[in-house]
Scaffold this active site. Structure first.
Site, PDB file in Angstrom:
ATOM      1  N   PHE A  50       1.028  -1.235  -0.044  1.00 33.10           N
ATOM      2  CA  PHE A  50      -0.240  -0.206   0.198  1.00 33.10           C
ATOM      3  C   PHE A  50       1.123   1.464  -0.103  1.00 33.10           C
ATOM      4  O   PHE A  50       0.640   2.351   1.135  1.00 33.10           O
ATOM      5  CB  PHE A  50      -0.941  -0.009   0.885  1.00 33.10           C
ATOM      6  CG  PHE A  50      -2.043   0.556   0.589  1.00 33.10           C
ATOM      7  CD1 PHE A  50      -3.299   0.207  -0.200  1.00 33.10           C
ATOM      8  CD2 PHE A  50      -2.826   1.364   2.072  1.00 33.10           C
ATOM      9  CE1 PHE A  50      -4.019   1.189  -0.255  1.00 33.10           C
ATOM     10  CE2 PHE A  50      -3.788   2.261   2.106  1.00 33.10           C
ATOM     11  CZ  PHE A  50      -4.582   2.152   0.671  1.00 33.10           C
ATOM     12  N   LYS A  99      11.799  -5.269 -17.320  1.00 26.52           N
ATOM     13  CA  LYS A  99      11.058  -5.233 -18.332  1.00 26.52           C
ATOM     14  C   LYS A  99      11.628  -5.447 -19.686  1.00 26.52           C
ATOM     15  O   LYS A  99      10.606  -6.505 -20.392  1.00 26.52           O
ATOM     16  CB  LYS A  99      10.300  -3.556 -18.667  1.00 26.52           C
ATOM     17  CG  LYS A  99      10.809  -3.148 -17.270  1.00 26.52           C
ATOM     18  CD  LYS A  99      10.566  -1.293 -17.484  1.00 26.52           C
ATOM     19  CE  LYS A  99      10.282  -0.952 -16.148  1.00 26.52           C
ATOM     20  NZ  LYS A  99      10.827   0.552 -16.089  1.00 26.52           N
TER      21      LYS A  99
HETATM   22  N1  HSE Z   1      12.160   3.181 -12.024  1.00 23.51           N
HETATM   23  C1  HSE Z   1      11.011   2.826 -13.064  1.00 23.51           C
HETATM   24  C2  HSE Z   1      11.630   4.207 -13.897  1.00 23.51           C
HETATM   25  C3  HSE Z   1       9.533   3.098 -12.189  1.00 23.51           C
HETATM   26  O1  HSE Z   1      11.935   4.244 -14.433  1.00 23.51           O
HETATM   27  O2  HSE Z   1      11.056   3.951 -15.849  1.00 23.51           O
HETATM   28  C4  HSE Z   1       8.660   2.411 -13.518  1.00 23.51           C
HETATM   29  O3  HSE Z   1       8.849   1.076 -13.645  1.00 23.51           O
END
Ligand code: HSE
Length: 337
Positions: A8, A225
């Site tokens: 949260f 990612k």
């Molecule tokens: N730390 C990441 C960024 C946050 O700066 O893109 C989003 O995944």
């Protein structure tokens, strides 16, 4: 739809606000009413099986630091896993911070939820970067859905676009800027000669940086990612161990200047081609990938449509919470079919 929220922080609190404000719209447009029956944070949980008053949860969190401090509904010290298993709900939303060392506590939360036959929505990259193929298999074995739109591109529908809009086509390769923090840092270093530390502090103050900002700077966040994209949209079973990673720590002003001389800008680029890699690369200023500030941009090289580029905000509490909302609606629609 009964929901348990685990974690949260910024995203969780923004999600609670969005669910509150969109209650009527969700009922009218999609015919359902999301009801949050439990919220867990680091210190414990708050439970109301009839549906929590989210305003009350947000107020307790703001005033006392933890939802577990609610005098009637709070249970300090209770572990999130107990709630995931024990409180009747259809969906578990896992929003704890990324920890690439072992994926915990998110990995255990997600596994527990899938085993308990809860649909899972997460914005936590690490469990997927470490164990995506096995988590997908676990979801399918337990006949539940696993959704993670917010893990790549924040609110920008990078995964959705690649997954749903290229049907029958093929993505041959992709490359892009997947980390807003490093894009901000490199833009600031290039435009105003700010030091890496100064620019990073700004990204931290704006809430874009990871809890451990070395994940941003050293390319780990981008690598996570890429793994999610590789598994989800290119059918390549992989984990973070398969990614060659070089972050921006060694990017000097000389390197930035050299790129500028060639009408380019250095960007931290993640790419999936023959190999999966992260490294700083000069990008021509007139290329669609050369986006500024905290923006993300990904170019997909497709079999039948040439190059398609999507650009948008890649981080931020509201933006990422909007991706979770998209997943909630998607789960509801899939179940209704
Ligand atoms: N730390 C990441 C960024 C946050 O700066 O893109 C989003 O995944």
């Amino acid at each position: 739809m009964r929901i348990v929220i685990v974690g949260f922080g910024t995203v969780g609190q923004n999600l609670a606000r969005i669910i509150q404000s969109k209650e009527k719209q969700l009922l009218k447009e999609f015919g359902f009413h999301p009801r949050v029956v439990a919220v867990a944070d680091r210190s414990g949980v708050m439970i109301d099986t009839k549906g929590l008053d989210l305003e009350r949860a947000l107020t307790v969190k703001r005033m006392k630091g933890s939802v577990a401090q609610d005098p009637e509904l709070g249970r300090p010290g209770v572990d999130a896993k107990e709630v995931i298993e024990g409180v009747e709900a259809e969906v578990v939303i896992e929003l704890t911070p990324t920890n690439v060392t072992d994926g915990e506590p998110g990995l255990s939360h997600i596994k527990t939820a899938l085993r308990s036959q809860r649909h899972v929505i997460t914005t936590n990259k690490a469990p997927l970067a470490i164990a995506m193929p096995s988590l997908m298999e676990m979801a399918s074995y337990n006949k539940v859905l696993l959704r993670f739109s917010g893990t790549v591109g924040g609110g920008t529908p990078i995964l959705d676009l690649a997954k749903k809009c290229f049907n029958g086509n093929k993505i041959a390769s992709l490359r892009g800027i997947l980390n807003g923090t490093t894009n901000h840092v490199l833009t600031k270093m290039t435009d105003s000669n700010a030091s890496m530390d100064e620019a990073l502090k700004e990204a931290q103050a704006s809430g874009y940086a990871e809890a451990d900002p070395s994940y941003d700077i050293d390319g780990v966040d981008t690598a996570c990612k890429l793994v999610i994209l590789a598994n989800c949209v290119m059918g390549r079973e992989s984990s973070i161990r398969d990614v060659k990673i070089e972050g921006i720590r060694k990017v000097s002003f000389e390197k930035l200047e050299k790129a500028r001389g060639k009408n380019s800008q250095v960007k931290l680029i993640g790419s999936i081609g023959d190999e999966i890699r992260v490294r700083p690369e000069p990008i021509p200023r007139n290329h669609p990938l050369c986006v500024r500030g905290t923006l993300n941009a990904v170019s997909f090289k497709t079999e039948l449509m040439g190059e398609v580029t999507v650009v948008g905000k890649g981080a931020g509490g509201v933006e990422t919470a909007s991706a979770v909302l998209r997943d909630i609606v998607d789960v509801r629609r899939t179940l209704a079919k």
